[in-house]
Design a protein around this motif. Sequence first.
Motif, PDB file in Angstrom:
ATOM      1  N   ARG A  43     -12.702   2.904  -3.187  1.00  0.00           N
ATOM      2  CA  ARG A  43     -11.771   3.816  -3.845  1.00  0.00           C
ATOM      3  C   ARG A  43     -11.881   3.610  -5.349  1.00  0.00           C
ATOM      4  NH1 ARG A  43      -7.964   0.721  -6.079  1.00  0.00           N
ATOM      5  NH2 ARG A  43      -7.428  -1.263  -5.125  1.00  0.00           N
ATOM      6  N   SER A  89       5.632   9.324  -1.839  1.00  0.00           N
ATOM      7  CA  SER A  89       4.508   9.323  -2.773  1.00  0.00           C
ATOM      8  C   SER A  89       5.011   9.883  -4.079  1.00  0.00           C
ATOM      9  CB  SER A  89       3.360  10.169  -2.232  1.00  0.00           C
ATOM     10  OG  SER A  89       3.804  11.488  -2.089  1.00  0.00           O
ATOM     11  N   LYS A 105      -5.775   5.369  -2.417  1.00  0.00           N
ATOM     12  CA  LYS A 105      -6.145   5.139  -1.011  1.00  0.00           C
ATOM     13  C   LYS A 105      -7.662   5.168  -0.898  1.00  0.00           C
ATOM     14  CE  LYS A 105      -1.776   5.588   0.153  1.00  0.00           C
ATOM     15  NZ  LYS A 105      -0.969   4.384   0.313  1.00  0.00           N
ATOM     16  N   PHE A 106      -8.181   4.532   0.152  1.00  0.00           N
ATOM     17  CA  PHE A 106      -9.632   4.536   0.351  1.00  0.00           C
ATOM     18  C   PHE A 106     -10.145   5.958   0.524  1.00  0.00           C
ATOM     19  CE2 PHE A 106      -9.139   0.110   2.337  1.00  0.00           C
ATOM     20  CZ  PHE A 106      -9.260  -0.472   1.101  1.00  0.00           C
ATOM     21  N   GLU A 107     -11.339   6.187  -0.043  1.00  0.00           N
ATOM     22  CA  GLU A 107     -11.992   7.483   0.176  1.00  0.00           C
ATOM     23  C   GLU A 107     -12.592   7.460   1.581  1.00  0.00           C
ATOM     24  OE1 GLU A 107     -12.516   9.778  -2.434  1.00  0.00           O
ATOM     25  OE2 GLU A 107     -11.733   8.579  -4.086  1.00  0.00           O
ATOM     26  N   GLN A 108     -12.664   8.654   2.187  1.00  0.00           N
ATOM     27  CA  GLN A 108     -13.198   8.656   3.559  1.00  0.00           C
ATOM     28  C   GLN A 108     -14.699   8.441   3.557  1.00  0.00           C
ATOM     29  OE1 GLN A 108     -10.933   8.263   5.551  1.00  0.00           O
ATOM     30  NE2 GLN A 108      -9.437   8.904   4.056  1.00  0.00           N
ATOM     31  N   SER A 128       0.808  -1.208   0.000  1.00  0.00           N
ATOM     32  CA  SER A 128       0.000   0.000   0.000  1.00  0.00           C
ATOM     33  C   SER A 128       0.847   1.267   0.000  1.00  0.00           C
ATOM     34  CB  SER A 128      -0.945   0.003   1.191  1.00  0.00           C
ATOM     35  OG  SER A 128      -0.199   0.113   2.379  1.00  0.00           O
ATOM     36  N   THR A 129       2.065   1.171   0.508  1.00  0.00           N
ATOM     37  CA  THR A 129       2.937   2.349   0.459  1.00  0.00           C
ATOM     38  C   THR A 129       4.258   1.955  -0.171  1.00  0.00           C
ATOM     39  OG1 THR A 129       2.719   2.011   2.817  1.00  0.00           O
ATOM     40  CG2 THR A 129       2.814   4.278   2.059  1.00  0.00           C
ATOM     41  N   TYR A 139      -8.029  -3.359  -1.009  1.00  0.00           N
ATOM     42  CA  TYR A 139      -6.690  -3.081  -0.513  1.00  0.00           C
ATOM     43  C   TYR A 139      -6.293  -1.702  -1.020  1.00  0.00           C
ATOM     44  CZ  TYR A 139      -6.368  -4.816  -5.229  1.00  0.00           C
ATOM     45  OH  TYR A 139      -6.591  -4.991  -6.573  1.00  0.00           O
ATOM     46  N   GLU A 140      -5.338  -1.088  -0.324  1.00  0.00           N
ATOM     47  CA  GLU A 140      -4.867   0.215  -0.794  1.00  0.00           C
ATOM     48  C   GLU A 140      -3.610   0.045  -1.619  1.00  0.00           C
ATOM     49  OE1 GLU A 140      -4.627   2.609   2.813  1.00  0.00           O
ATOM     50  OE2 GLU A 140      -6.564   3.473   2.219  1.00  0.00           O
TER      51      GLU A 140
END
Lengths: 62, 499, 233
Positions: free
Chosen positions: C115, C49, C230-233, C38-39, C224-225
Amino acid sequence: MTLLEYLGVAVIFATLFFFGGAFALYWAKKNNQFNNLEEGSRVIFDEEEPEGQQTDFFPGER
Amino acid sequence: MSSQSPTLLDSLSPTAERQEALRARLSEVDRSMRTPGTFFVVAAVLWLMVGTLFALLTAIKFTNPSFLGHTEIFTFGRVRSAHLNSVIYGWATNAGFAVGLWIMARLCRTRVRHTRILMAGAVFWNLGVIGGIIGILKGDMVAVEWLEMPGYVTPLLAISFALIGVWAIIAFRWRQTDHVYVSQWYILAAFFWLPWLYTTAQILLVFEPAKGVVQSLTNWWFAHNVLGLWLTPLGLGTAYYLIPKVLGRPIYSYYLSVYGFWTLALFYNWAGVHHLIGGPVPAWVISAGTVASVMMVIPVVVVAVNHHMTVVGLHRQGWRSPTIRFIVFGAINYTIVSLIGSAMALRDVNLSTHFTDFTVGHAHHGLYAFYTMIMFGGMYYMLPRLLNREWPSAFLIKTHFWMTALGILLMVNVLQICGWIVGEMMNQVTQDGTVAYTFQQIVEFRVPWHWLRSVSGFMITIGHFAFFINVVWMLFRPSKADQPSQPTLLTRPTAEANA
Amino acid sequence: MRSLPLLFLGIFFTLAFSWTGIVLVSNVQLRDLDPATSTLVNDVQEPISGVTYDKNGAEMMGNNMSGDVVHPQVKSGSALRGQEVYEQMGCLYCHSQQVRRAGYGSDIARGWGQRQSVARDYVLEDRVMLGTMRTGPDLANVGLRYDANWQFQHLYNPKITSPYSIMPPYGFLFEKQKISDVTGPSDDAITLPGDWALDEGYELVPTQRARDLVAYLLSLRQDYELPEAKFEQ
């Protein structure tokens, strides 16, 4: 690549395209491609299907 | 070199100098195209009927999902793909072969020789499509839009296309005229572009599938270009030839037609990726596709002005010609459908139209109201000249015209209005971030529209039957003594003298 | 224009232009896209990023965080066979498999995903079926929404779970059989509610293809991210 570098490449390509197009037009003019341009539209007619005459009708309705 | 029975080498080899005798009269060209031209027309018309049948099944399934629902080979996804492939590769392509090759040969003033090779290509092409449709129905479908025919028929299709397409190039290479008319450009380009598109797409999607969404990009590059770089040039080439031809008046501005050709060639082939707007593909490709789609306004307006100015003032005469009726209807719709298409590529418009019936309506608008109608027009002009017979029934031609014209207009309107409203319903979000319409509401909203769509399809079917009967009647009608030896449309007061 | 070679060059270059752009360049651009954690981290394990540069000034896309799981993941054999069933049945013509970002359409508000879908989600797919039609809902995350039993019922006849549905029934992927006197009802038998229940003494079992297809549907999940999503809030 940074934005500036991208721009540089883009400008080079744009210039190439521009001059390519300009050259093509110049070439076309020089080689008489534009002479009698409208004449070309008449090549589709001949003695069997001459200009100025309609060649298609509904059957039996001409 | 005898012009009576040339060897294969003769017709493939350049003549040292242009001999006047080699320059065929139009009627001689027509005669040489008789067998292959008629074969392509008949094949196209049969495919049209098959495609119509599949279309009807699909339409019924939309309102009545359990109809034939227990037979695997007739499940929705397959019948729908069988419809698409039979109308594109069966009807539209055979029609394009017929009319395109015939116009090419006429403009080049070359007789088509060794038609047996051409016929072999024609037969194998159609066998390939039959195999492809059977493959789709029995479950070997490739799940890529516009490329559903299974990989085992595509080499056959490719080879037969080569056998057919090479005649366009041979005719062009040994043309007996000094000037290359704009229709020739369109047709030549089309015959060159399709194989390229097809092989690239086959390799990157069927034989060695590319990685990830490159598949989707290739898919839409291909699928949109089948319309844009294969069918559209054939349709426009036909219109550029037949509108002036039938009316006996040269095209309004030849300069514009040349300009329109190159802008179309340059912009159309980028446009396809607008089918992926909002999707998981690089943003720059989408932007490029949007720009190209909007730039398409240029060639479209150019063609529109040119065709309109050619017909202007001759509307009454034109109305008396079946060919002109169909072709002008097609040409007008080319303008409308292309402008709508450019608008649909804008992100804001696409937001509503994407994923809805709007796109389906648009596809039928382009392929039917534009391309198919022009091909009908082309066939109405071509067939009497190939067979030296008149169309049997004016009534059937009129039925054909009115049913298909009104039917397709109804269909396009129904699908696009429904699609637009559905798009709005889908996207509407209330203040608190929930959707304004549930999916159920949207599914239920579409049902009456689907019934209307079926009605429009039924009208078109009637039109197709009228055409079918007319073609069969024309082919099999016994040549009786009371029939004129020449089609009435060919006999002119002045023609008798020099005939 | 009178010259064939010149006309031909023009015809060639116009298509070569978009072929290079759309097919070739995007291939080059996406060729090296692989599953990721994810990162992404730089050479000293700091999260980064976007693009960074290593100590020599060369561009680097970042490395995967060690110890984390990479996504997307390879599908199971059954799910892969199920994907073929999905292809052969033409589900593609009514269902998309792509979630658009929040703010562009209502995909996320409809609960079709947490997302936006990105190119990396599809890199392991044999056949990418983004789809262009949404007669039915988007399926990019359908594996998160329903269980196997629901899927079986829905496939057998969509009207069981969604009475308003216009999705075709896939009854031919199931078999009606007599309940065995010896072994009793099969473990795989599908429960059918209310009016849909079969005659006394009979049961409905999915064929292998139906099981594969459902395995595939259950595997459809972008839960998964990724570094770029990334997931939206």
